[in-house]
Design a protein around this motif. Structure first.
Motif, mmCIF file in Angstrom:
data_model
loop_
_atom_site.group_PDB
_atom_site.id
_atom_site.type_symbol
_atom_site.label_atom_id
_atom_site.label_comp_id
_atom_site.label_asym_id
_atom_site.label_seq_id
_atom_site.Cartn_x
_atom_site.Cartn_y
_atom_site.Cartn_z
ATOM 1 N N GLY A 57 0.819 -1.200 0.000
ATOM 2 C CA GLY A 57 0.000 0.000 0.000
ATOM 3 C C GLY A 57 0.854 1.250 0.000
ATOM 4 N N HIS A 58 0.278 2.343 0.489
ATOM 5 C CA HIS A 58 0.941 3.640 0.467
ATOM 6 C C HIS A 58 1.474 3.988 1.849
ATOM 7 N N ALA A 59 2.684 4.540 1.874
ATOM 8 C CA ALA A 59 3.304 5.052 3.103
ATOM 9 C C ALA A 59 3.397 3.985 4.192
ATOM 10 N N HIS A 60 3.714 2.760 3.806
ATOM 11 C CA HIS A 60 3.857 1.708 4.813
ATOM 12 C C HIS A 60 5.039 2.023 5.721
ATOM 13 N N PRO A 61 4.864 1.909 7.030
ATOM 14 C CA PRO A 61 5.942 2.297 7.954
ATOM 15 C C PRO A 61 7.264 1.583 7.700
ATOM 16 N N ALA A 62 7.224 0.314 7.312
ATOM 17 C CA ALA A 62 8.471 -0.428 7.090
ATOM 18 C C ALA A 62 9.244 0.125 5.900
ATOM 19 N N VAL A 63 8.522 0.503 4.846
ATOM 20 C CA VAL A 63 9.186 1.072 3.667
ATOM 21 C C VAL A 63 9.675 2.477 3.971
ATOM 22 N N VAL A 64 8.858 3.268 4.664
ATOM 23 C CA VAL A 64 9.267 4.626 5.034
ATOM 24 C C VAL A 64 10.543 4.589 5.857
ATOM 25 N N GLU A 65 10.604 3.702 6.834
ATOM 26 C CA GLU A 65 11.790 3.617 7.688
ATOM 27 C C GLU A 65 13.010 3.149 6.903
ATOM 28 N N ALA A 66 12.828 2.112 6.068
ATOM 29 C CA ALA A 66 13.960 1.574 5.319
ATOM 30 C C ALA A 66 14.536 2.602 4.351
ATOM 31 N N VAL A 67 13.663 3.290 3.623
ATOM 32 C CA VAL A 67 14.117 4.272 2.637
ATOM 33 C C VAL A 67 14.723 5.487 3.331
ATOM 34 N N SER A 68 14.101 5.959 4.403
ATOM 35 C CA SER A 68 14.608 7.125 5.120
ATOM 36 C C SER A 68 15.992 6.841 5.704
ATOM 37 N N THR A 69 16.148 5.679 6.317
ATOM 38 C CA THR A 69 17.437 5.321 6.903
ATOM 39 C C THR A 69 18.504 5.170 5.834
ATOM 40 N N GLN A 70 18.140 4.505 4.731
ATOM 41 C CA GLN A 70 19.142 4.237 3.696
ATOM 42 C C GLN A 70 19.570 5.512 2.977
ATOM 43 N N ILE A 71 18.635 6.379 2.647
ATOM 44 C CA ILE A 71 19.006 7.588 1.900
ATOM 45 C C ILE A 71 19.804 8.545 2.771
ATOM 46 N N ALA A 72 19.650 8.426 4.090
ATOM 47 C CA ALA A 72 20.449 9.237 5.003
ATOM 48 C C ALA A 72 21.829 8.636 5.233
ATOM 49 N N THR A 73 22.031 7.426 4.699
ATOM 50 C CA THR A 73 23.296 6.720 4.914
ATOM 51 C C THR A 73 24.099 6.587 3.634
ATOM 52 N N LEU A 74 23.457 5.989 2.600
ATOM 53 C CA LEU A 74 24.138 5.702 1.336
ATOM 54 C C LEU A 74 23.064 5.379 0.309
ATOM 55 N N ALA A 75 22.864 6.254 -0.667
ATOM 56 C CA ALA A 75 21.783 6.050 -1.637
ATOM 57 C C ALA A 75 22.255 5.365 -2.908
ATOM 58 N N HIS A 76 23.429 5.772 -3.398
ATOM 59 C CA HIS A 76 23.901 5.241 -4.676
ATOM 60 C C HIS A 76 25.423 5.169 -4.674
ATOM 61 N N ILE A 77 25.954 4.070 -5.227
ATOM 62 C CA ILE A 77 27.415 3.896 -5.215
ATOM 63 C C ILE A 77 27.966 3.378 -6.534
ATOM 64 N N SER A 78 27.101 3.002 -7.481
ATOM 65 C CA SER A 78 27.470 2.360 -8.749
ATOM 66 C C SER A 78 27.859 0.913 -8.510
ATOM 67 N N ASN A 79 27.906 0.163 -9.607
ATOM 68 C CA ASN A 79 28.222 -1.261 -9.487
ATOM 69 C C ASN A 79 29.714 -1.565 -9.481
ATOM 70 N N TYR A 80 30.548 -0.529 -9.291
ATOM 71 C CA TYR A 80 31.951 -0.779 -8.957
ATOM 72 C C TYR A 80 32.082 -1.240 -7.505
ATOM 73 N N PHE A 81 30.994 -1.071 -6.740
ATOM 74 C CA PHE A 81 31.013 -1.419 -5.332
ATOM 75 C C PHE A 81 29.758 -2.222 -4.983
ATOM 76 N N ALA A 82 29.795 -2.904 -3.866
ATOM 77 C CA ALA A 82 28.636 -3.640 -3.359
ATOM 78 C C ALA A 82 28.125 -2.947 -2.101
ATOM 79 N N SER A 83 26.895 -3.260 -1.727
ATOM 80 C CA SER A 83 26.336 -2.737 -0.480
ATOM 81 C C SER A 83 25.681 -3.875 0.284
ATOM 82 N N PRO A 84 25.574 -3.747 1.597
ATOM 83 C CA PRO A 84 24.905 -4.795 2.378
ATOM 84 C C PRO A 84 23.475 -5.055 1.925
#
Length: 393
Positions: A57-84
């Protein structure tokens, strides 16, 4: 910066955006669960789910938290690197698809891109022919469009990449077309853009036997049917079939763009370094969103909910006994309502006017694809609003 208002947003859309889509129906400004609101404050029951995209659905808390945390940490790095997040999602996809230890995962941004990767996978076999089904839909990029069995969509863009042959959706047609020079057969378990039309009973199992006999790949396009929507993680699992590759998109990341190709067994060794790539594919933001979506689907058994609620919705439509409805088809929460010729558009428009979002795919079909979180309240509201729409059409 200007702000769209009720008096100018349609004009602005027409002036500033390409005319490759029909004019938008409403200006939506927010959503919560299975509901969305337009700029005038009208609330709509969203039983299209962004075309089978908004699994939670819309604005699900789990997605909001995951996206908010990730974009505040590391959003994009290219495929020269891996991410957890990327590594976690690849491991999860190998498990839930059944690809197992030998499976491999490629990340892109959309369903069309996933099918482009699948097209290349088939070409890498060295065999010249690829089989696809008439009236299928696999995307609008040039390779995906070549796979799509809709000549009207292809006509303005010919010539398309060659080597693709479209056949009738019968075992007999497949047997006749299949030879040892076929690289792959690509199929949708349910033809979503054709009107939510399932494959004939037993077709997928027969396709698996026939492709194996000739050493061809079986590629299953689960872009619209996958990620719990049909009552299992993937529709091919309901048929007891193991493909050589599966393409996934739409519902996997809750609205964040992500497309995936997962390969099984020997097919995992076909694509080599440099054969394919995507700048944004598999970035930390998209994969973090997908991890959150898959976690909620699994923990809350939303595939099971899709099965149960789908049966309730189909039964509700049948109980309406409308003379406009000719049949109800589909599986889980991907439902097609067949209508008498020409009625579907009027029904969808009446539904929207009554606060219900569904989709008229063609003159005789309405598509229903609500979020997998749909519950009693939403099913009851749908039945009332859809019944009113049918009566008004």
């Amino acid at each position: 910066m200007t702000t769209a208002t009720t008096t100018d947003w349609r004009e602005r859309h027409a002036h500033d955006l390409m005319a490759s889509y029909a004019p938008p129906l409403r200006l939506l400004v927010r959503g919560e669960g299975c509901w969305v609101w337009d700029d005038e404050g009208t609330r709509y029951l969203d039983f299209l789910g962004g075309i089978a995209v908004n699994s939670l659905g819309h604005a699900h808390p789990a997605v909001v938290e995951a996206v908010s945390t990730q974009i505040a940490t590391l959003a994009h790095i290219s495929n020269y690197f891996a991410s957890p997040a990327q590594l976690q999602l690849a491991e999860t996809l190998k498990r839930i698809t059944g690809a197992g230890d030998e499976g491999r995962v490629y990340f892109g941004n959309s369903g069309a891109e996933a099918n482009e990767a699948a097209f290349k996978l088939a070409r890498r076999t060295g065999r010249p022919r690829i089989l696809a089904l008439r009236n299928s839909f696999h995307g609008r990029t040039m390779g995906a469009l070549a796979l799509t069995g809709k000549p009207a969509l292809q006509a303005p863009f010919l010539p398309l990449p060659g080597g693709v042959e479209h056949i009738d959706t019968t075992v007999e047609a497949l047997e006749e077309a299949m030879r040892d020079d076929v690289a792959a057969l690509i199929v949708e378990p349910i033809k979503g853009e054709t009107g939510v039309v399932p494959l004939p009973d037993g077709y997928l199992a027969a396709a698996r036997r026939i492709t194996e006999r000739h050493g061809a790949l079986l590629i299953v396009d689960e872009i619209q049917t996958g990620v719990g929507r049909t009552g299992a993680w993937f529709a091919y699992q309901l048929e007891g079939v193991t493909p050589d590759a599966v393409t996934i998109a739409k519902g996997i990341a809750g609205g964040v763009p992500l497309g995936v190709l997962v390969t099984f067994g020997a097919a995992s060794g076909l694509l080599q370094r440099g054969d394919h790539g995507s700048t944004f594919g598999g970035n930390p933001l998209a994969t973090a969103a997908a991890n959150a979506v898959l976690d909620v689907i699994e923990r809350e058994d939303l595939a099971g909910n899709a099965h149960r609620r789908g049966e309730e919705i189909r039964a509700a439509v049948e109980r309406l006994r409308s003379p406009l409805v000719t049949e109800v088809r589909g599986r889980g929460l991907l439902i097609g309502v067949g209508t008498v010729e020409g009625a579907s558009s009027a029904v969808a428009q009446a539904a929207l006017a009554n606060g219900l979002i569904v989709n008229a795919i063609n003159p005789t079909s309405i598509r229903i694809a609500p979020p997998l979180i749909v519950g009693d309240e939403e099913v009851e509201a749908f039945a009332e609003r859809f019944g009113t729409a049918l009566a008004a059409s």
